[in-house]
Structures are given as C-alpha cells and as structure tokens.
Design a protein around this motif. Structure first.
Motif, mmCIF file in Angstrom:
data_model
loop_
_atom_site.group_PDB
_atom_site.id
_atom_site.type_symbol
_atom_site.label_atom_id
_atom_site.label_comp_id
_atom_site.label_asym_id
_atom_site.label_seq_id
_atom_site.Cartn_x
_atom_site.Cartn_y
_atom_site.Cartn_z
ATOM 1 N N CYS A 173 0.836 -1.212 0.000
ATOM 2 C CA CYS A 173 0.000 0.000 0.000
ATOM 3 C C CYS A 173 0.868 1.258 0.000
ATOM 4 C CB CYS A 173 -0.951 0.002 1.191
ATOM 5 S SG CYS A 173 -0.127 -0.268 2.763
ATOM 6 N N ARG A 174 1.932 1.210 0.773
ATOM 7 C CA ARG A 174 2.863 2.353 0.827
ATOM 8 C C ARG A 174 3.657 2.467 -0.472
ATOM 9 N NH1 ARG A 174 8.227 1.343 4.081
ATOM 10 N NH2 ARG A 174 8.388 -0.009 2.252
ATOM 11 N N ASN A 175 4.101 1.322 -0.992
ATOM 12 C CA ASN A 175 4.981 1.352 -2.163
ATOM 13 C C ASN A 175 4.274 1.841 -3.425
ATOM 14 O OD1 ASN A 175 6.819 0.330 -0.409
ATOM 15 N ND2 ASN A 175 6.852 -1.734 -1.239
ATOM 16 N N PRO A 189 1.734 7.350 -4.544
ATOM 17 C CA PRO A 189 2.595 8.438 -5.028
ATOM 18 C C PRO A 189 2.927 9.459 -3.931
ATOM 19 C CG PRO A 189 0.657 8.174 -6.418
ATOM 20 C CD PRO A 189 0.425 7.359 -5.184
ATOM 21 N N ALA A 190 2.170 9.439 -2.840
ATOM 22 C CA ALA A 190 2.465 10.385 -1.755
ATOM 23 C C ALA A 190 3.494 9.819 -0.780
ATOM 24 C CB ALA A 190 1.169 10.739 -1.015
ATOM 25 N N CYS A 191 3.817 8.537 -0.903
ATOM 26 C CA CYS A 191 4.763 7.871 0.013
ATOM 27 C C CYS A 191 6.089 7.639 -0.695
ATOM 28 C CB CYS A 191 4.199 6.532 0.485
ATOM 29 S SG CYS A 191 3.201 6.654 1.966
ATOM 30 N N TYR A 192 6.886 8.694 -0.812
ATOM 31 C CA TYR A 192 8.144 8.551 -1.558
ATOM 32 C C TYR A 192 9.368 8.687 -0.656
ATOM 33 C CZ TYR A 192 7.220 13.545 -1.349
ATOM 34 O OH TYR A 192 6.898 14.795 -0.904
ATOM 35 N N CYS A 193 9.162 8.678 0.659
ATOM 36 C CA CYS A 193 10.319 8.867 1.553
ATOM 37 C C CYS A 193 11.406 7.845 1.264
ATOM 38 C CB CYS A 193 9.891 8.717 3.014
ATOM 39 S SG CYS A 193 8.659 9.909 3.504
ATOM 40 N N LYS A 194 12.663 8.306 1.230
ATOM 41 C CA LYS A 194 13.788 7.387 0.995
ATOM 42 C C LYS A 194 13.833 6.365 2.120
ATOM 43 C CE LYS A 194 15.997 9.346 -2.640
ATOM 44 N NZ LYS A 194 14.755 9.875 -3.227
ATOM 45 N N GLU A 195 13.563 6.825 3.329
ATOM 46 C CA GLU A 195 13.502 5.896 4.447
ATOM 47 C C GLU A 195 12.195 6.142 5.193
ATOM 48 O OE1 GLU A 195 16.638 6.189 7.340
ATOM 49 O OE2 GLU A 195 16.252 4.167 8.081
ATOM 50 N N CYS A 196 11.319 5.198 5.105
ATOM 51 C CA CYS A 196 10.021 5.313 5.780
ATOM 52 C C CYS A 196 10.221 5.123 7.285
ATOM 53 C CB CYS A 196 9.100 4.236 5.220
ATOM 54 S SG CYS A 196 7.486 4.147 6.006
ATOM 55 N N PHE A 197 9.364 5.752 8.065
ATOM 56 C CA PHE A 197 9.526 5.634 9.527
ATOM 57 C C PHE A 197 9.479 4.184 9.998
ATOM 58 C CE2 PHE A 197 5.436 4.579 11.539
ATOM 59 C CZ PHE A 197 4.584 4.630 10.457
ATOM 60 N N VAL A 198 8.816 3.298 9.229
ATOM 61 C CA VAL A 198 8.714 1.906 9.681
ATOM 62 C C VAL A 198 10.054 1.178 9.590
ATOM 63 C CG1 VAL A 198 6.281 1.647 9.068
ATOM 64 C CG2 VAL A 198 8.025 1.050 7.393
ATOM 65 N N THR A 200 -0.236 6.386 11.304
ATOM 66 C CA THR A 200 0.837 7.341 10.987
ATOM 67 C C THR A 200 0.847 7.636 9.491
ATOM 68 O OG1 THR A 200 2.124 6.443 12.811
ATOM 69 C CG2 THR A 200 3.314 7.811 11.231
ATOM 70 N N ARG A 201 0.698 6.583 8.678
ATOM 71 C CA ARG A 201 0.688 6.808 7.224
ATOM 72 C C ARG A 201 -0.499 7.701 6.825
ATOM 73 N NH1 ARG A 201 0.265 5.416 1.749
ATOM 74 N NH2 ARG A 201 -1.690 4.273 1.818
ATOM 75 N N ALA A 202 -1.631 7.473 7.469
ATOM 76 C CA ALA A 202 -2.814 8.292 7.147
ATOM 77 C C ALA A 202 -2.550 9.766 7.451
ATOM 78 C CB ALA A 202 -4.028 7.789 7.929
ATOM 79 N N ILE A 203 -1.858 10.015 8.559
ATOM 80 C CA ILE A 203 -1.526 11.405 8.906
ATOM 81 C C ILE A 203 -0.493 11.971 7.928
ATOM 82 C CG2 ILE A 203 -0.477 12.887 10.680
ATOM 83 C CD1 ILE A 203 -3.290 11.969 11.408
ATOM 84 N N HIS A 204 0.480 11.127 7.551
ATOM 85 C CA HIS A 204 1.517 11.604 6.614
ATOM 86 C C HIS A 204 0.927 11.983 5.251
ATOM 87 C CE1 HIS A 204 5.257 9.643 8.727
ATOM 88 N NE2 HIS A 204 4.562 10.445 9.504
ATOM 89 N N VAL A 205 -0.129 11.307 4.837
ATOM 90 C CA VAL A 205 -0.699 11.629 3.513
ATOM 91 C C VAL A 205 -1.902 12.580 3.632
ATOM 92 C CG1 VAL A 205 0.153 9.495 2.459
ATOM 93 C CG2 VAL A 205 -2.183 9.562 3.354
HETATM 94 S S1 SF4 Z 1 7.330 7.867 6.342
HETATM 95 FE FE1 SF4 Z 1 5.143 8.190 6.041
HETATM 96 S S2 SF4 Z 1 4.980 9.308 4.127
HETATM 97 FE FE2 SF4 Z 1 7.002 8.406 4.194
HETATM 98 S S3 SF4 Z 1 6.817 6.503 3.114
HETATM 99 FE FE3 SF4 Z 1 6.526 6.070 5.284
HETATM 100 S S4 SF4 Z 1 4.328 6.190 5.654
HETATM 101 FE FE4 SF4 Z 1 4.750 7.138 3.662
#
Ligand code: SF4
Ligand code: SF4
Ligand code: SF4
Length: 276
Positions: free
Chosen positions: A166-168, A171-180, A203-208
């Motif tokens: 779902c994250r991959n 298009p809004a989830c492009y962080c080089k290193e995701c918090f997970v 957390t992802r819902a808040i990030h997007v």
């Molecule tokens: S840190 Fe947040 S915005 Fe970035 S890829 Fe992970 S879930 Fe998506």
C-alpha cells in the motif's frame, strides 16, 4: 477517431521525434479486466497500449523511479498526484510530458469527482462520467460511537501482513527511508502485532493527510483485502471542510499542512467537535 488511437499517435510522435525517452501508459494485464503499467521505449510498441476500464493504477508513482525524459498517459488522479509531486519538489515539471485523457476506468472509482486531468500538455477528451461524491457514505460511520469506529479500523488492520504494498504504490509515500524502517528510534516493532499495524496505518494516514488524492491504489494493491479508504476519505473530508482544499487540483494552492495562516482552524489542537 478513438481516444486510444489519439494516444498511440501522440506517443509515437513523441518517441520518433526524440522528445521523450519513454512513454508510460497501460497494456493488457495478465488478469482478466486488469491493465498493467507499460513502458514504451520503441515507437512500434505503441500498438500494445490500451485505454479501457481496468486502467486504474496511478502512474505518477513510476515517474519517481526513472530519470529519463518521460511522457505519461494520465487521467484525473495521476495528474493530481503529479501536481502534488511538483509542488513538493519531487518532480521536475519540465521532465514530464502529460498526455491527459478522461479516465476510462470510473467503474473502479465510484467516488471520484475528478476523472478529467487537472493539467496536461496535450488533452485528449474521453468519455467523462463525473460522480458527485459528497462524502455521504461517511455519515453513518461518523455517527458510530468512537469505540465502534476504532473496532472497525482495528479489525481491518488486524488482517495486515505489513508487506507495505500500500505504501509502495502510493505516489504520496516517496520517503527514501520510511519511519517503519528506522531503527534509531524504532517507531514500531517488526512483527504483525495489531497494535504495531495500527501505528503504521494511522501514521501513514496522517503523513498523507491533505496529499492523498483518493486514487484507491493502496486498497487495490493490498493482498489481504485491507480497506482503510474510510479513514483516508474522512481526512480528505476534514481537510476540505477545514482548509477548503482538495488535494492536487492546481499548482498554485499550497498544501494545507505545509502552510500556516493566522486564521487556520485549530480544532485539531483543542480537540473540538470536528475532531470527533
Ligand atoms: S514515512 Fe510516512 S509518508 Fe514516508 S513513506 Fe513512510 S508512511 Fe509514507
Ligand atoms: S498492502 Fe495490505 S497487507 Fe500490505 S502493508 Fe498494506 S495493508 Fe498491510
Ligand atoms: S493513500 Fe492511497 S488513495 Fe491516497 S494517494 Fe496514496 S495510494 Fe492513492
């Protein structure tokens, strides 16, 4: 002439002239009724392009994976994601030729209010069926006691195996290193414990928030049938009501959570009724 013919002609012209290195569109998928992203680098291969119901994958994501000069065949949601990526300095607008056409896949997205491209270098008209999404489906959910709403989300995330599809695909989830994936600090455990799943999804819902264009790609990509669209849609509704912004409609409006105004609503800070 059909929109598909127009798409093929334009794609061929751009490749033959050397204006772009690649055209990103769709070809027939291996599953019945599904189309797959298709990268055309040879002008003869434009014949494999399709434009039909089942072309629902958000192609904006693929522009981030390549550095070539690219053209993309884009419907409403792809263009809205492109707008956001340009505004967030992730994508150089000059590197992309947008071949815009009305979405052929509105059966997949019953709630989309924007099937037409919001920006395009070439706009090829199609069959436009504009829905009237007034978020009325959220009404009954919003009236449930908070415990029941929590249980609904909890039940959905309990199915999650944390494959991150779902994250991959988002298009809004492009962080080089995701918090997970961070270890210092480690925000969540690595197992599919439901509490940790909950932290990932909330957390992802808040990030997007304010950036999600409601393309539904995260739901379609999930192998476990986890559907949190109600959560994303609730946030979309709140952003629209609180900030009068719909994500990705134009290049000028600042992303609501990247902007500060003296008269911004403060419900989220003071826990007012709009945060229920
Ligand atoms: S840190 Fe947040 S915005 Fe970035 S890829 Fe992970 S879930 Fe998506
Ligand atoms: S795609 Fe589905 S199973 Fe995979 S992390 Fe997302 S919600 Fe979980
Ligand atoms: S969160 Fe889901 S619906 Fe929203 S932009 Fe990302 S993939 Fe599309």
């Amino acid at each position: 002439m059909s929109v598909l013919n127009d798409i093929k002609l334009k794609a061929k012209e751009l490749l033959e002239k050397g204006d772009v290195d690649v055209v990103i569109g769709y070809a027939k998928g291996t599953l019945n009724g599904k189309c797959t992203p298709y990268f055309v680098r040879n002008a003869n291969d434009v014949e494999n392009l399709v434009w039909e119901n089942g072309c629902d994958i958000n192609l904006a994501n693929y522009l981030l994976k390549i550095s070539d000069k690219a053209a993309v065949i884009a419907k409403g949601c792809d263009t809205r994601s492109i707008v956001n990526l340009v505004k967030e300095n992730q994508l150089d607008r000059e590197r992309v030729v947008i071949i815009g056409a009305s979405c052929p896949s509105t059966e997949s997205c019953q709630k989309c209010n924007h099937p037409d491209p919001v920006i395009a270098d070439v706009f090829l008209q199609g069959e436009t069926k504009v829905n009237n999404d007034d978020f009325s489906d959220l009404e009954s959910f919003s009236k449930l006691p908070s415990e029941e709403r929590r249980n609904y989300i909890y039940k959905e995330v309990s199915k999650c195996i944390r494959c991150y599809a779902c994250r991959n695909v988002c298009p809004a989830c492009y962080c080089k290193e995701c918090f997970v994936e961070e270890n210092l600090p480690a925000w969540i455990g690595k197992t599919t414990n439901t509490s940790d799943n909950m932290i990932f999804h909330l957390t992802r819902a808040i990030h997007v928030a304010g950036r999600c264009v409601g393309c539904g790609e995260c739901v379609r990509a999930c192998p476990m049938g986890v559907d949190l669209s109600i959560l994303n849609r609730k946030i979309m509704k709140d952003v629209k009501e609180l900030f009068n912004v719909e994500s990705g409609l134009d290049l000028d409006t600042k992303l609501p959570l990247n902007d500060y105004k003296e008269d911004d609503p403060q419900y989220f800070l003071i826990g007012g009724e709009k945060c229920e």
